[in-house]
Write a protein that holds these residues in place. Structure first.
Motif, PDB file in Angstrom:
ATOM      1  N   ASP A 114       0.755  -0.757   0.216  1.00  0.00           N
ATOM      2  CA  ASP A 114      -0.030   0.222   0.097  1.00  0.00           C
ATOM      3  C   ASP A 114       0.823   1.060  -0.633  1.00  0.00           C
ATOM      4  O   ASP A 114       0.557   2.368  -1.070  1.00  0.00           O
ATOM      5  CB  ASP A 114      -1.011   0.073   0.894  1.00  0.00           C
ATOM      6  CG  ASP A 114      -1.846  -0.786   1.049  1.00  0.00           C
ATOM      7  OD1 ASP A 114      -2.071  -1.548   0.210  1.00  0.00           O
ATOM      8  OD2 ASP A 114      -2.536  -0.915   2.066  1.00  0.00           O
ATOM      9  N   VAL A 115       2.024   1.241   0.631  1.00  0.00           N
ATOM     10  CA  VAL A 115       2.736   2.328   0.394  1.00  0.00           C
ATOM     11  C   VAL A 115       4.219   2.569  -0.222  1.00  0.00           C
ATOM     12  O   VAL A 115       4.214   3.760  -0.900  1.00  0.00           O
ATOM     13  CB  VAL A 115       3.850   2.555   2.168  1.00  0.00           C
ATOM     14  CG1 VAL A 115       3.194   2.877   3.855  1.00  0.00           C
ATOM     15  CG2 VAL A 115       4.578   1.802   2.052  1.00  0.00           C
TER      16      VAL A 115
ATOM     17  N   HIS B   2       9.153   1.763  -9.134  1.00  0.00           N
ATOM     18  CA  HIS B   2       9.581   0.251  -9.983  1.00  0.00           C
ATOM     19  C   HIS B   2       8.478   0.154 -10.520  1.00  0.00           C
ATOM     20  O   HIS B   2       7.506  -0.590 -11.529  1.00  0.00           O
ATOM     21  CB  HIS B   2       9.660  -0.604  -9.179  1.00  0.00           C
ATOM     22  CG  HIS B   2       9.365  -0.944  -7.783  1.00  0.00           C
ATOM     23  ND1 HIS B   2       9.296  -0.140  -6.594  1.00  0.00           N
ATOM     24  CD2 HIS B   2       8.287  -2.438  -7.597  1.00  0.00           C
ATOM     25  CE1 HIS B   2       8.088  -1.488  -5.753  1.00  0.00           C
ATOM     26  NE2 HIS B   2       7.414  -2.417  -6.561  1.00  0.00           N
ATOM     27  N   VAL B   3       7.631   0.426  -9.816  1.00  0.00           N
ATOM     28  CA  VAL B   3       5.446   0.689 -10.145  1.00  0.00           C
ATOM     29  C   VAL B   3       5.557   0.847 -11.382  1.00  0.00           C
ATOM     30  O   VAL B   3       4.742   0.768 -11.945  1.00  0.00           O
ATOM     31  CB  VAL B   3       4.701   1.044  -9.425  1.00  0.00           C
ATOM     32  CG1 VAL B   3       3.631   0.620  -9.458  1.00  0.00           C
ATOM     33  CG2 VAL B   3       5.527   0.351  -7.464  1.00  0.00           C
ATOM     34  N   ARG B   4       5.729   2.231 -11.191  1.00  0.00           N
ATOM     35  CA  ARG B   4       5.662   3.688 -12.544  1.00  0.00           C
ATOM     36  C   ARG B   4       6.105   2.660 -14.231  1.00  0.00           C
ATOM     37  O   ARG B   4       6.192   2.156 -14.725  1.00  0.00           O
ATOM     38  CB  ARG B   4       6.266   5.014 -12.169  1.00  0.00           C
ATOM     39  CG  ARG B   4       5.306   5.457 -11.560  1.00  0.00           C
ATOM     40  CD  ARG B   4       5.851   6.805 -11.607  1.00  0.00           C
ATOM     41  NE  ARG B   4       5.172   7.284  -9.897  1.00  0.00           N
ATOM     42  CZ  ARG B   4       6.003   8.486  -9.996  1.00  0.00           C
ATOM     43  NH1 ARG B   4       6.365   9.200 -10.662  1.00  0.00           N
ATOM     44  NH2 ARG B   4       5.134   8.988  -9.007  1.00  0.00           N
ATOM     45  N   MET B   5       7.282   1.653 -13.525  1.00  0.00           N
ATOM     46  CA  MET B   5       8.863   1.437 -14.943  1.00  0.00           C
ATOM     47  C   MET B   5       8.179   0.022 -15.322  1.00  0.00           C
ATOM     48  O   MET B   5       8.410  -0.270 -16.837  1.00  0.00           O
ATOM     49  CB  MET B   5      10.161   1.057 -14.192  1.00  0.00           C
ATOM     50  CG  MET B   5      10.736   2.680 -13.885  1.00  0.00           C
ATOM     51  SD  MET B   5      11.420   3.268 -15.752  1.00  0.00           S
ATOM     52  CE  MET B   5      12.448   2.490 -15.474  1.00  0.00           C
TER      53      MET B   5
ATOM     54  N   TYR C  23       0.690  -5.015  -9.803  1.00  0.00           N
ATOM     55  CA  TYR C  23      -0.179  -5.846  -8.304  1.00  0.00           C
ATOM     56  C   TYR C  23       0.220  -5.585  -7.383  1.00  0.00           C
ATOM     57  O   TYR C  23       1.379  -5.787  -7.013  1.00  0.00           O
ATOM     58  CB  TYR C  23      -0.189  -6.781  -9.251  1.00  0.00           C
ATOM     59  CG  TYR C  23      -0.474  -7.619 -10.602  1.00  0.00           C
ATOM     60  CD1 TYR C  23      -1.981  -8.090 -10.481  1.00  0.00           C
ATOM     61  CD2 TYR C  23       0.486  -7.530 -11.131  1.00  0.00           C
ATOM     62  CE1 TYR C  23      -2.249  -8.508 -12.592  1.00  0.00           C
ATOM     63  CE2 TYR C  23       0.527  -7.808 -12.586  1.00  0.00           C
ATOM     64  CZ  TYR C  23      -1.249  -8.288 -13.076  1.00  0.00           C
ATOM     65  OH  TYR C  23      -0.960  -8.395 -14.488  1.00  0.00           O
ATOM     66  N   ALA C  24      -0.942  -4.994  -6.822  1.00  0.00           N
ATOM     67  CA  ALA C  24      -1.250  -4.769  -5.514  1.00  0.00           C
ATOM     68  C   ALA C  24      -0.608  -6.110  -4.912  1.00  0.00           C
ATOM     69  O   ALA C  24      -2.025  -7.076  -4.970  1.00  0.00           O
ATOM     70  CB  ALA C  24      -1.939  -3.669  -4.631  1.00  0.00           C
ATOM     71  N   ILE C  25      -0.072  -6.383  -3.269  1.00  0.00           N
ATOM     72  CA  ILE C  25      -0.150  -6.893  -2.921  1.00  0.00           C
ATOM     73  C   ILE C  25       0.027  -7.668  -1.511  1.00  0.00           C
ATOM     74  O   ILE C  25      -0.368  -8.141  -0.477  1.00  0.00           O
ATOM     75  CB  ILE C  25       1.159  -8.057  -2.962  1.00  0.00           C
ATOM     76  CG1 ILE C  25       2.657  -7.367  -3.223  1.00  0.00           C
ATOM     77  CG2 ILE C  25       1.677  -8.158  -4.626  1.00  0.00           C
ATOM     78  CD1 ILE C  25       3.701  -7.418  -2.337  1.00  0.00           C
ATOM     79  N   GLY C  26      -0.844  -6.333  -0.323  1.00  0.00           N
ATOM     80  CA  GLY C  26      -1.224  -6.436   0.794  1.00  0.00           C
ATOM     81  C   GLY C  26      -0.630  -4.605   1.421  1.00  0.00           C
ATOM     82  O   GLY C  26       0.013  -3.737   0.888  1.00  0.00           O
ATOM     83  N   PRO C  27      -0.993  -4.750   2.776  1.00  0.00           N
ATOM     84  CA  PRO C  27      -0.626  -3.974   3.422  1.00  0.00           C
ATOM     85  C   PRO C  27       1.250  -3.554   3.542  1.00  0.00           C
ATOM     86  O   PRO C  27       1.723  -3.992   2.972  1.00  0.00           O
ATOM     87  CB  PRO C  27      -0.949  -4.158   4.760  1.00  0.00           C
ATOM     88  CG  PRO C  27      -1.756  -5.293   4.677  1.00  0.00           C
ATOM     89  CD  PRO C  27      -1.296  -5.898   3.211  1.00  0.00           C
TER      90      PRO C  27
END
Length: 520
Positions: free
Chosen positions: A43-44, A50-53, A58-62
Motif C-alpha cells: 500500500d505504501v 518500480h511500479v511505474r517502470m 499488482y498490489a499485494i497487501g498492507p
C-alpha cells in the motif's frame, strides 16, 4: 556464446518479488533482453518508481512486509494472475528462503536463483561451515552450542580462546551476532544473541567462532550454470562496516595480490562445484592480519554491491542470472573474464549519522543525482517520493569507476558533492567524512574501521552535525523541485478523467493499458 532467441526461452514474463532500486535493476535487465516485467507493491509503495517502470504492477497487501513482500501465497497468486513464468527475488525479503523456492517450483514457476537444496546447504551457517570444510575451504575455528549446557559452552569458549563471536546459525545481515572479549561476558551475550536470533529468524540456535582481529572482509563473486560451468568474477573489499552492515565496497581489494586471489577464487569454485550450485552467489571470507583467509558464508543471491563487479568486468550479472534460469550456459568463459580499473560503491540510506544513524523518514522535496564520467546511480528516488519506515533504509547506491583507486576515489568525492537529497536525512555527510580519512585513503581497512575512527556520539570534529538550515544550493534545488512538482501536477490534472464509481483515472494509464500495460 548461446544465441538462442529470448522467444524460445521457457519464460517471457518475470515477476520481481521485491521493491526499490533492486526491482528497477531487474526491470531494466528484463527490458534489454526483451522480457516483460511484473512489479508488486504494498500500500505504501503504490507510487514507487518500480511500479511505474514495470510493464505490469499488482498490489499485494498492507505496508508490513509480512503481509506483502513476504506473503508467499499472494505473490504466487499474482504470478498466476499476471501470467508470469518466472520470479526474480532480488536481495532481502524472500531471496534466500528455500521454502519460497520450493513453493515456486510446485506452482510451476522458475525461480531466478539457486535451488532450494543449495539454499538450505548455505543458508544454515553451521551446515555451510561443514560443506566448506568438506570442500577443503579454510574455516574459522568454532564450536556448536546446541544441546550444550552453560559449563560445556564456557569450556568450548576457553578452548577457542577470547575474543570470540556468537553467531546465529540461521542468521544473516548482521543479526544475532555478539562479540565476547572476556569470559565473564559470555553467558549474557549468549542469552542476548539467542533472543535476537529467535526474533529475526524464528531460530534461536547460535554457535561460537574465534574472532579474527583485526580482519578484512573479502568476498568473491561467482556464477554457475546448469551445464557444469562455474566462473569467478574477482573479489570485493567490504571491510567498511557498521554493526556488521556494509557501508562501502570496492573491487578489486587493494591488498589482494594475484597469489591470494588465486587461492580464494579456487576455494570458492571448489565449494560451488561440491554443492552443485547454479546461478549467482557470493562467497564471503575474513582475511586475517597474517594473510590467512577463512570462510564465513555464501550469500545465495545477487548482492547489493554487485555493480562494482559489473563495472570492472563489463558483465551484466542480472542478465546472466536470467540466462542461467532459462537453462542456457553462461555467455562467457573464465578465460574471457577481463578485469579493468577500480570500482567503488557507497550505500546512501535514510539514516541520520549525526544521531547514531537512527532511521529517518519524510518526503523527498528535491533531488539532484550525480552524473558524468565514471558515475552510476542505482536509485528509485524522485522528488515527491515519501520514504516509509517499514523497510530497509537503503535509498540508492552510488557507484564510480576509475582506471585506478586514486581516480575512483576522486570521482566518488566529486559525485558525493553533487548528490543532493532535500527533505530526508541521509548518510551522505558520513560518506563525505569517510572519503577524507587518511586510513581509508591509505587502504588501511578492517571491519573495526568505523568503530575505531567514527565518534560513537554521532559525529566527529571533522564533520559538523546536520543542520536544520538548508544551504543556498539546497534552497535552489528545493525551489526547482517544487516548481517541477507543481508543473507536473498541473499537467496531470489535464489528463484526469473520472470513472463510473467516481474515482479519478489517469488517461495516460488508460492509453498505456491499450499498449499492454496494467496497473491492478
Amino acid at each position: 556464446m548461446e544465441r538462442l532467441s529470448v522467444a524460445d526461452w521457457p519464460f517471457q514474463k518475470v515477476l520481481i518479488a521485491n521493491r526499490g532500486e533492486i526491482a528497477l535493476r531487474v526491470i531494466r535487465a528484463c527490458r534489454e533482453l526483451g522480457l516483460q516485467s511484473v512489479a508488486v507493491y504494498s500500500d505504501v509503495d503504490r507510487d514507487a518508481l518500480h511500479v511505474r517502470m514495470a510493464d505490469e504492477a499488482y498490489a499485494i497487501g498492507p505496508a508490513a512486509a509480512a503481509q506483502s513482500y513476504l506473503n508467499i501465497p499472494r505473490l504466487l497468486a499474482v504470478a498466476q494472475e499476471a501470467g508470469a513464468q518466472a520470479i526474480h527475488p532480488g536481495y532481502g525479503f524472500l531471496a534466500e528462503n528455500a521454502a519460497f523456492v520450493d513453493a515456486c517450483r510446485q506452482a510451476g514457476l522458475i525461480f531466478v536463483g539457486p535451488s532450494a537444496a543449495a539454499q538450505r546447504a548455505m543458508g544454515e551457517k553451521t551446515a555451510a561451515r561443514r560443506a566448506a570444510q568438506a570442500a577443503g575451504v579454510p574455516i574459522v575455528p568454532g564450536a556448536l552450542t546446541d544441546n550444550a549446557d552453560d559449563d560445556e559452552i564456557q569450556a568450548s569458549a576457553q578452548r577457542l580462546g577470547y575474543p570470540l563471536l556468537l553467531k546465529a546459525a540461521a542468521g544473516g545481515g548482521g543479526k544475532g551476532i555478539r562479540l565476547v572479549r572476556e569470559p565473564h561476558e559470555l553467558l549474557a551475550a549468549l542469552r542476548s544473541a539467542r533472543s535476537e536470533a529467535q526474533t529475526a529468524f524464528g531460530d534461536n540456535r547460535v554457535y561460537l567462532e574465534k574472532a579474527i582481529m583485526p580482519a578484512r572482509h573479502i568476498e568473491v563473486q561467482f556464477i554457475a550454470d546448469a551445464h557444469g560451468h562455474a566462473v569467478h568474477l574477482g573479489e570485493r573489499e567490504c571491510s567498511i562496516q557498521r554493526r556488521h552492515q556494509k557501508l562501502l565496497e570496492e573491487s578489486p581489494s587493494p591488498v589482494v595480490d594475484e597469489t591470494l586471489r588465486a587461492q580464494m577464487t579456487t576455494a570458492t569454485l571448489n565449494l560451488v562445484h561440491s554443492i552443485e550450485y547454479v546461478n549467482a552467489g557470493t562467497a564471503e571470507f575474513l582475511l586475517g592480519p597474517e594473510g590467512n583467509f577463512y570462510f564465513l558464508e555464501v550469500n545465495a543471491r545477487i548482492q547489493v554491491e554487485h555493480p562494482v563487479t559489473e563495472w570492472c568486468t563489463e558483465i551484466d550479472l542480472v542478465q546472466e542470472q536470467l540466462r542461467v534460469a532459462a537453462g542456457l550456459p553462461l555467455s562467457f568463459t573464465q578465460e574471457e573474464v577481463l578485469f579493468r580499473g577500480t570500482a567503488i560503491e557507497c550505500r546512501i540510506s535514510a539514516e541520520d549519522p549525526a544521531n547514531h544513524f537512527l532511521p529517518a523518514t519524510g518526503t523527498i522535496q528535491a533531488l539532484q543525482e550525480p552524473s558524468g564520467p565514471g558515475v552510476r546511480v542505482d536509485s528509485s528516488l524522485y522528488a515527491g517520493l515519501q520514504i516509509p519506515l517499514y523497510y530497509d533504509p537503503l535509498l540508492s547506491k552510488l557507484i564510480v569507476w576509475g582506471r585506478d583507486r586514486t581516480q575512483a576515489i576522486a570521482r566518488l568525492r566529486r559525485a558525493v558533492e553533487e548528490y543532493q537529497i532535500v527533505g530526508v536525512r541521509t548518510t551522505l555527510p558520513f560518506v563525505r567524512w569517510l572519503l577524507e580519512q587518511p586510513r581509508f585513503l591509505a587502504a588501511d581497512l578492517s571491519t573495526d574501521f568505523i568503530a575505531e575512527e567514527w565518534d560513537g556520539h554521532g559525529h566527529t570534529a571533522t564533520i559538523p552535525p546536520v543542520s536544520e538550515e538548508f544551504t543556498a544550493e539546497q534552497i535552489a534545488a528545493l525551489c526547482a523541485g517544487l516548481l517541477f512538482q507543481e508543473q507536473s501536477l498541473h499537467e496531470q490534472a489535464r489528463y484526469q478523467s473520472t470513472t463510473q464509481d467516481g474515482t479519478e483515472q489517469s488517461r495516460w494509464r488508460d492509453m498505456s493499458r491499450k499498449e499492454g500495460l496494467r496497473r491492478v
